[in-house]
Scaffold this active site. Structure first.
Site, short mmCIF file in Angstrom:
data_model
loop_
_atom_site.label_atom_id
_atom_site.label_comp_id
_atom_site.label_asym_id
_atom_site.label_seq_id
_atom_site.Cartn_x
_atom_site.Cartn_y
_atom_site.Cartn_z
N TYR A 28 35.92 42.61 39.94
CA TYR A 28 35.92 43.75 38.84
C TYR A 28 35.24 44.82 39.84
CZ TYR A 28 37.19 41.37 34.75
OH TYR A 28 37.84 40.75 33.76
N GLY A 30 35.57 47.50 42.34
CA GLY A 30 36.78 48.35 42.96
C GLY A 30 37.91 48.41 42.18
N GLY A 32 40.65 48.48 39.08
CA GLY A 32 40.98 47.20 38.29
C GLY A 32 40.02 46.23 37.89
N HIS A 48 30.21 48.03 34.15
CA HIS A 48 30.46 49.40 34.48
C HIS A 48 31.91 49.74 34.07
CE1 HIS A 48 30.91 52.83 37.49
NE2 HIS A 48 29.90 53.06 36.76
N ASP A 49 32.78 49.13 34.45
CA ASP A 49 34.30 49.16 34.24
C ASP A 49 34.19 49.43 32.56
OD1 ASP A 49 34.91 48.82 36.83
OD2 ASP A 49 36.14 47.17 36.51
N TYR A 52 32.75 52.87 31.47
CA TYR A 52 33.77 53.81 31.91
C TYR A 52 34.91 53.76 30.77
CZ TYR A 52 32.18 55.96 36.31
OH TYR A 52 31.29 56.43 37.21
N TYR A 67 27.45 65.25 37.17
CA TYR A 67 26.24 65.46 36.36
C TYR A 67 25.09 65.45 37.19
CZ TYR A 67 26.51 60.56 37.68
OH TYR A 67 26.83 59.12 38.51
N ASP A 93 26.46 54.92 35.13
CA ASP A 93 26.37 54.88 36.57
C ASP A 93 25.01 54.42 36.76
OD1 ASP A 93 29.01 55.62 36.85
OD2 ASP A 93 28.48 57.72 37.71
#
Length: 119
Positions: A28, A30, A32, A48-49, A52, A67, A93
């Protein structure tokens, strides 16, 4: 955005590991992602993916949203962000940066064959 995210990672890990080490790690970290995360660090990337993805569902553009953040001695944090999308993305993040800093890094999981290991 992704550039700011790289700075947050450096802030959280106090410069101990270059950001590019996280760009092709596990299933995960990187572009995709698929399958089961290979370890704790890879789970951080999946979370994190997913964060997002959730931001996108809210109409935000996480990879391009700029931000305001601060890097303190205890790590990064979001600063005085009033817009909901920007706050959401910054929180994604910052949480991921701290997760990366805490998770062990296994060199054997860098640049793996994702077609074999990430099904």
């Amino acid at each position: 955005n992704l550039v700011q995210f790289s700075y947050l990672i450096q802030c959280a890990n106090h410069g101990k590991r270059p950001t590019w080490h996280y760009m092709d790690y596990g299933c995960y970290c990187g572009a995709g992602g698929s399958g089961t995360p290979v370890d704790e660090l890879d789970r951080c990337c999946k979370i994190h993916d997913d964060c997002y993805d959730e931001a996108g569902k809210k109409g935000c553009f996480p990879k391009m949203s700029a931000y305001d953040y601060y890097c303190g001695e205890n790590g990064p944090y979001c600063r005085n962000i009033k817009k909901k999308c920007l706050r959401f993305v910054c929180d994604c993040d910052v949480e991921a940066a701290f997760c990366f800093a805490k998770a062990p890094y296994n060199n054997a999981n860098w640049n793996i064959d994702t077609k074999k290991r990430c099904q």
